[in-house]
Design a protein around this motif. Structure first.
Motif, PDB file in Angstrom:
ATOM      1  N   LYS A  86      -1.858  14.870   1.464  1.00  0.00           N
ATOM      2  CA  LYS A  86      -1.911  13.705   2.359  1.00  0.00           C
ATOM      3  C   LYS A  86      -3.324  13.141   2.483  1.00  0.00           C
ATOM      4  CE  LYS A  86      -2.033  16.328   6.694  1.00  0.00           C
ATOM      5  NZ  LYS A  86      -1.353  16.575   7.945  1.00  0.00           N
ATOM      6  N   GLY A  87      -4.015  13.021   1.391  1.00  0.00           N
ATOM      7  CA  GLY A  87      -5.375  12.489   1.380  1.00  0.00           C
ATOM      8  C   GLY A  87      -5.400  10.980   1.220  1.00  0.00           C
ATOM      9  N   TYR A  88      -4.567  10.302   1.946  1.00  0.00           N
ATOM     10  CA  TYR A  88      -4.469   8.843   1.877  1.00  0.00           C
ATOM     11  C   TYR A  88      -4.734   8.280   3.272  1.00  0.00           C
ATOM     12  CZ  TYR A  88      -2.341  10.035  -2.539  1.00  0.00           C
ATOM     13  OH  TYR A  88      -2.122  10.554  -3.784  1.00  0.00           O
ATOM     14  N   PRO A  89      -4.975   6.990   3.378  1.00  0.00           N
ATOM     15  CA  PRO A  89      -5.261   6.401   4.697  1.00  0.00           C
ATOM     16  C   PRO A  89      -4.145   6.696   5.711  1.00  0.00           C
ATOM     17  CG  PRO A  89      -5.736   4.816   2.969  1.00  0.00           C
ATOM     18  CD  PRO A  89      -5.054   5.986   2.314  1.00  0.00           C
ATOM     19  N   TRP A  90      -4.552   7.106   6.903  1.00  0.00           N
ATOM     20  CA  TRP A  90      -3.585   7.466   7.945  1.00  0.00           C
ATOM     21  C   TRP A  90      -2.666   6.314   8.295  1.00  0.00           C
ATOM     22  CZ3 TRP A  90      -2.407  12.177   9.023  1.00  0.00           C
ATOM     23  CH2 TRP A  90      -3.327  13.185   8.811  1.00  0.00           C
ATOM     24  N   GLU A  91      -3.175   5.096   8.262  1.00  0.00           N
ATOM     25  CA  GLU A  91      -2.356   3.923   8.587  1.00  0.00           C
ATOM     26  C   GLU A  91      -1.178   3.809   7.613  1.00  0.00           C
ATOM     27  OE1 GLU A  91      -4.606   0.308   8.357  1.00  0.00           O
ATOM     28  OE2 GLU A  91      -3.226  -0.740   9.671  1.00  0.00           O
ATOM     29  N   VAL A  92      -1.434   4.084   6.340  1.00  0.00           N
ATOM     30  CA  VAL A  92      -0.375   4.004   5.321  1.00  0.00           C
ATOM     31  C   VAL A  92       0.594   5.171   5.482  1.00  0.00           C
ATOM     32  CG1 VAL A  92       0.113   3.951   2.844  1.00  0.00           C
ATOM     33  CG2 VAL A  92      -1.893   2.760   3.744  1.00  0.00           C
ATOM     34  N   LEU A  93       0.073   6.381   5.725  1.00  0.00           N
ATOM     35  CA  LEU A  93       0.940   7.545   5.913  1.00  0.00           C
ATOM     36  C   LEU A  93       1.841   7.361   7.130  1.00  0.00           C
ATOM     37  CD1 LEU A  93      -1.522  10.478   5.125  1.00  0.00           C
ATOM     38  CD2 LEU A  93       0.266   9.542   3.648  1.00  0.00           C
ATOM     39  N   ALA A  94       1.302   6.830   8.215  1.00  0.00           N
ATOM     40  CA  ALA A  94       2.109   6.584   9.414  1.00  0.00           C
ATOM     41  C   ALA A  94       3.197   5.558   9.129  1.00  0.00           C
ATOM     42  CB  ALA A  94       1.221   6.118  10.560  1.00  0.00           C
ATOM     43  N   HIS A  95       2.879   4.549   8.330  1.00  0.00           N
ATOM     44  CA  HIS A  95       3.857   3.522   7.957  1.00  0.00           C
ATOM     45  C   HIS A  95       4.990   4.138   7.122  1.00  0.00           C
ATOM     46  CE1 HIS A  95       5.389  -0.430   6.880  1.00  0.00           C
ATOM     47  NE2 HIS A  95       5.329  -0.087   5.602  1.00  0.00           N
ATOM     48  N   LEU A  96       4.638   4.998   6.160  1.00  0.00           N
ATOM     49  CA  LEU A  96       5.650   5.651   5.332  1.00  0.00           C
ATOM     50  C   LEU A  96       6.530   6.567   6.169  1.00  0.00           C
ATOM     51  CD1 LEU A  96       3.535   6.496   2.157  1.00  0.00           C
ATOM     52  CD2 LEU A  96       5.312   4.743   2.374  1.00  0.00           C
ATOM     53  N   GLY A 108      10.696   6.466   7.205  1.00  0.00           N
ATOM     54  CA  GLY A 108      11.527   7.611   6.851  1.00  0.00           C
ATOM     55  C   GLY A 108      11.354   8.083   5.420  1.00  0.00           C
ATOM     56  N   LEU A 109      10.184   7.797   4.821  1.00  0.00           N
ATOM     57  CA  LEU A 109       9.969   8.151   3.420  1.00  0.00           C
ATOM     58  C   LEU A 109       9.183   9.452   3.240  1.00  0.00           C
ATOM     59  CD1 LEU A 109       9.203   4.569   2.089  1.00  0.00           C
ATOM     60  CD2 LEU A 109      11.378   5.815   2.037  1.00  0.00           C
ATOM     61  N   ALA A 161       0.844  -1.198   0.000  1.00  0.00           N
ATOM     62  CA  ALA A 161       0.000   0.000   0.000  1.00  0.00           C
ATOM     63  C   ALA A 161       0.877   1.245   0.000  1.00  0.00           C
ATOM     64  CB  ALA A 161      -0.926  -0.012   1.205  1.00  0.00           C
ATOM     65  N   GLY A 162       1.965   1.219   0.753  1.00  0.00           N
ATOM     66  CA  GLY A 162       2.889   2.351   0.793  1.00  0.00           C
ATOM     67  C   GLY A 162       3.532   2.621  -0.547  1.00  0.00           C
ATOM     68  N   GLU A 163       3.929   1.566  -1.245  1.00  0.00           N
ATOM     69  CA  GLU A 163       4.511   1.732  -2.582  1.00  0.00           C
ATOM     70  C   GLU A 163       3.497   2.367  -3.531  1.00  0.00           C
ATOM     71  OE1 GLU A 163       5.934  -2.052  -3.901  1.00  0.00           O
ATOM     72  OE2 GLU A 163       7.498  -2.137  -2.376  1.00  0.00           O
ATOM     73  N   PHE A 164       2.258   1.932  -3.444  1.00  0.00           N
ATOM     74  CA  PHE A 164       1.201   2.470  -4.296  1.00  0.00           C
ATOM     75  C   PHE A 164       0.965   3.945  -3.989  1.00  0.00           C
ATOM     76  CE2 PHE A 164      -3.343   3.175  -5.247  1.00  0.00           C
ATOM     77  CZ  PHE A 164      -3.316   2.907  -6.611  1.00  0.00           C
ATOM     78  N   VAL A 165       0.891   4.288  -2.706  1.00  0.00           N
ATOM     79  CA  VAL A 165       0.668   5.681  -2.309  1.00  0.00           C
ATOM     80  C   VAL A 165       1.854   6.548  -2.740  1.00  0.00           C
ATOM     81  CG1 VAL A 165       0.490   7.214  -0.303  1.00  0.00           C
ATOM     82  CG2 VAL A 165      -0.967   5.197  -0.467  1.00  0.00           C
ATOM     83  N   LEU A 166       3.068   6.061  -2.584  1.00  0.00           N
ATOM     84  CA  LEU A 166       4.236   6.836  -3.033  1.00  0.00           C
ATOM     85  C   LEU A 166       4.187   7.083  -4.540  1.00  0.00           C
ATOM     86  CD1 LEU A 166       7.263   5.435  -1.020  1.00  0.00           C
ATOM     87  CD2 LEU A 166       6.292   7.725  -0.898  1.00  0.00           C
ATOM     88  N   GLU A 209      11.293  10.107  -2.395  1.00  0.00           N
ATOM     89  CA  GLU A 209      11.188  10.554  -3.789  1.00  0.00           C
ATOM     90  C   GLU A 209      11.818   9.555  -4.736  1.00  0.00           C
ATOM     91  OE1 GLU A 209      11.521  14.613  -5.586  1.00  0.00           O
ATOM     92  OE2 GLU A 209      11.848  15.144  -3.487  1.00  0.00           O
ATOM     93  N   ALA A 210      12.950   8.982  -4.357  1.00  0.00           N
ATOM     94  CA  ALA A 210      13.612   8.006  -5.218  1.00  0.00           C
ATOM     95  C   ALA A 210      12.725   6.786  -5.442  1.00  0.00           C
ATOM     96  CB  ALA A 210      14.949   7.601  -4.592  1.00  0.00           C
ATOM     97  N   ILE A 211      12.119   6.299  -4.386  1.00  0.00           N
ATOM     98  CA  ILE A 211      11.228   5.132  -4.516  1.00  0.00           C
ATOM     99  C   ILE A 211       9.987   5.492  -5.302  1.00  0.00           C
ATOM    100  CG2 ILE A 211       9.746   3.543  -3.227  1.00  0.00           C
ATOM    101  CD1 ILE A 211      11.899   3.595  -1.018  1.00  0.00           C
ATOM    102  N   ALA A 212       9.457   6.693  -5.056  1.00  0.00           N
ATOM    103  CA  ALA A 212       8.228   7.139  -5.748  1.00  0.00           C
ATOM    104  C   ALA A 212       8.430   7.215  -7.255  1.00  0.00           C
ATOM    105  CB  ALA A 212       7.799   8.492  -5.204  1.00  0.00           C
ATOM    106  N   ARG A 213       9.561   7.664  -7.665  1.00  0.00           N
ATOM    107  CA  ARG A 213       9.808   7.820  -9.105  1.00  0.00           C
ATOM    108  C   ARG A 213      10.176   6.490  -9.717  1.00  0.00           C
ATOM    109  NH1 ARG A 213       9.165  12.921 -10.378  1.00  0.00           N
ATOM    110  NH2 ARG A 213       9.612  14.494  -8.837  1.00  0.00           N
TER     111      ARG A 213
END
Length: 67
Positions: free
Chosen positions: A30-40, A44-45, A10-15, A63-67
């Motif tokens: 930051k309009g994504y699920p709080w659980e995923v944002l807290a995990h990211l 340290g992402l 889920a974190g990879e998808f959100v990034l 940013e590197a992972i997101a791109r």
């Protein structure tokens, strides 16, 4: 959120979605699920999502992972 949610996937998808909407020097809404944002944030992402700001800052690693 479901207890069987794979937070890494889920974190990879959100990034990836955040990469599409980057603005103002690496900020993303930051309009994504709080659980995923807290995990990211824990990985340290992204900056801490528990602020009054409507966006978070992606770290260099995020940013590197997101791109």
């Amino acid at each position: 959120m479901s207890s069987d949610l794979d937070l890494d996937r889920a974190g990879e998808f959100v990034l990836a979605l955040m990469a599409l909407e980057l603005h103002d020097d690496g900020r993303a809404w930051k309009g994504y699920p709080w659980e995923v944002l807290a995990h990211l944030n824990a990985k340290g992402l992204i900056s801490d999502p528990r602020t009054k700001a409507k966006s978070v800052v992606l770290t260099h690693a995020g940013e590197a992972i997101a791109r």
